[in-house]
Design an enzyme around this catalytic site. Structure first.
Site, mmCIF file in Angstrom:
data_model
loop_
_atom_site.group_PDB
_atom_site.id
_atom_site.type_symbol
_atom_site.label_atom_id
_atom_site.label_comp_id
_atom_site.label_asym_id
_atom_site.label_seq_id
_atom_site.Cartn_x
_atom_site.Cartn_y
_atom_site.Cartn_z
ATOM 1 N N THR A 1 15.625 -7.991 -0.168
ATOM 2 C CA THR A 1 15.607 -7.359 1.158
ATOM 3 C C THR A 1 14.203 -6.829 1.454
ATOM 4 O O THR A 1 13.691 -6.987 2.569
ATOM 5 C CB THR A 1 16.656 -6.223 1.244
ATOM 6 O OG1 THR A 1 17.860 -6.642 0.589
ATOM 7 C CG2 THR A 1 16.971 -5.866 2.681
ATOM 8 N N GLU B 1 9.939 2.869 -7.953
ATOM 9 C CA GLU B 1 10.636 3.107 -6.675
ATOM 10 C C GLU B 1 10.929 4.596 -6.504
ATOM 11 O O GLU B 1 10.748 5.166 -5.427
ATOM 12 C CB GLU B 1 11.935 2.301 -6.634
ATOM 13 C CG GLU B 1 11.697 0.801 -6.567
ATOM 14 C CD GLU B 1 12.953 -0.052 -6.691
ATOM 15 O OE1 GLU B 1 12.894 -1.215 -6.296
ATOM 16 O OE2 GLU B 1 13.968 0.440 -7.201
#
Ligand code: 5RP
Length: 223
Positions: free
Chosen positions: A35, A107
């Site tokens: 994504t 992240e």
């Protein structure tokens, strides 16, 4: 729309969201996974207006550079205005499971720094209770069995992701069999384990906005 088309749709919506908020000197954080890759492609038409980026993985770094975008070391950045990334699961509180691609530590660091964290996902990722997707944890290699034993004591079933080494040189355990009712406290509990670097629960610092692709169209959820 199939799952791939939904990913492209949310990627385009997130790129539009970023474009509307561009400002001078703005640094954009970019996540990892399919994504996030679709999102990177959507940056192409206005890449010249993006001052710089920070990347949550070596793979994302490579893709951003290939597009001609500057990628900075996070240590040289005072502020990340917006961080856009995918997720493996998200609930209505915008608590997430991340790390399916093994990039959870970088992240989580960028999410911690970012002023705004925008999560992009297709409808298959939206759940009532987190935990059907095995929860990834990054561990120092020599601590793998020690951490695994502690996870078993918590009621989880840790599975070593064989043959996978993170960008930080560590290993991943994927914890199966958890039904996560209190993500904030489980995240904190896992963080206490010696040798565990990062767990894939993003609950203490959830997303601020979830852009979800559904068969009925794009839905935005705010924390
Ligand atoms: C990588 C991640 C990804 O965001 C997560 O695995 C979702 O991936 P995809 O967009 O390919 O479904 O956390 O560590």
């Amino acid at each position: 729309m199939d799952q791939n088309e939904l990913k492209k749709a949310v990627a385009a919506a997130a790129a539009e969201y970023v474009k509307e908020r561009l400002h001078e000197g703005m640094v954009l954080g970019v996540g990892t996974g399919s994504t996030a890759n679709a999102f990177i492609e959507c940056l192409a038409p206005f890449k010249d207006q993006i001052r710089a980026t920070v990347a949550s993985s070596e793979e994302t770094h490579r893709r951003l550079r290939a597009l001609g975008l500057e990628v900075l070391d996070l240590n040289s950045v005072n502020e990340v205005a917006i961080y856009v990334d995918g997720a493996d699961e998200a609930n209505e509180q915008l608590h997430l499971i991340k790390g399916g691609g093994g990039a959870l530590t970088r992240e989580k660091i960028i999410a911690a720094v970012a002023r705004e964290f925008v999560c992009i996902a297709d409808q298959s990722k939206y759940v009532q209770v987190l935990g059907r997707f095995p929860l990834p944890v990054e561990v120092i290699p020599m601590a793998r069995s020690h951490v695994a034993r502690q996870i078993v004591r918590l009621g989880g079933d840790p599975v070593y992701r064989e043959g996978f080494v993170t960008d930080n040189g560590n290993h991943i355990l994927d914890i199966h069999g958890l039904e996560i009712r209190d993500a904030v406290s489980l995240e904190a509990q896992l963080n206490q384990m010696t040798g565990l670097v990062t767990n894939g629960l993003f609950a203490a610092r959830p997303a601020d906005l979830l852009i979800l692709g559904t068969s009925e169209g794009i839905r935005n959820y705010k924390a």
